[in-house]
Write an enzyme that holds these catalytic residues in place. Sequence first.
Site, PDB file in Angstrom:
ATOM      1  N   ASP A   1      26.165  40.240  32.800  1.00 26.83           N
ATOM      2  CA  ASP A   1      26.031  41.631  32.365  1.00 26.83           C
ATOM      3  C   ASP A   1      24.603  41.867  31.889  1.00 26.83           C
ATOM      4  OD1 ASP A   1      28.958  41.761  32.563  1.00 26.83           O
ATOM      5  OD2 ASP A   1      28.914  40.560  30.735  1.00 26.83           O
TER       6      ASP A   1
ATOM      7  N   ASP B   1      40.243  48.587  29.652  1.00 26.11           N
ATOM      8  CA  ASP B   1      39.541  48.039  28.485  1.00 26.11           C
ATOM      9  C   ASP B   1      40.357  48.358  27.247  1.00 26.11           C
ATOM     10  OD1 ASP B   1      37.577  47.230  30.195  1.00 26.11           O
ATOM     11  OD2 ASP B   1      36.045  48.611  29.465  1.00 26.11           O
TER      12      ASP B   1
END
Length: 276
Positions: A129, A8
């Site tokens: 998500d 990330d």
Amino acid sequence: MIILPAIDIRGGRCVRLRQGRFDEETVFDEDPAAVARRFEAAGAEWLHVVDLDGAREGEPRNLDRVRAIREAVGLKMEVGGGIRTEETLDAILDIGVQRAIIGTRAVTEPEWVARLVDKHPDKVAISLDAHLRPDRRAFGKDGSSGYLRESPEGISGQYTIPLSFVTSGSTLATKGWQHDSGRTPKSVLEFFRNLDLGAIICTDISRDGMMAGLMVAAIAPVIRDYPGVSVIASGGVTTVEEIRRLKEIGAAGAIIGRALYEGKLTLEEAFKAAAD
């Protein structure tokens, strides 16, 4: 089953968040490409890369870092974060990655994503998500009430309700997990049922980055009810047992982040569990 170590990127650096919260950031390396090289040296075949700034702001902000990773390693890559126009998707694919991940517009405008899937079969993944946090109170068939509690397997208590992407009633987060779309995972999954997706990535935000373990039971109904699509599990994968169970239920892959960075799990252990 494939293991995808996660990178990330925020502000050009390799970071991990807790539950997607930008105020809960840990920086693990200033150079994401160096991290990718270490993963490659450890035997990885795939990378899962997300531009966190892009996810929140609506367009990629760390493409230079993604290109640097692409140039540094020979791994297969899936990349997401801020892919909300066709031009952006083309730019990501032109870097040479195998899959572009679309989250927000897969939820808010699935018809638009479907057109891109037709144009780029097997090159587009969608990301679903959700905070899997159902109401703790439930009612029995006789009308009596009982309280539920969470467990690694899902929800248990006087009345058991499976905690899953299909039945929990939780809604999907968008825009870097900062907004609630109001749409359920099931409503989006139904739309994409017969399309030539590269993968469906299911993330339990409530466990992501928390080292709390993945609730395998939350993923199982997606794999069962949507055959023919590669389902990749994400959000709290921490142990070899979780990886073994994901393989048993037919998951195509598992994304692992903080557990690798903090040494709770090694790639060698993860690969072995996925191969057993």
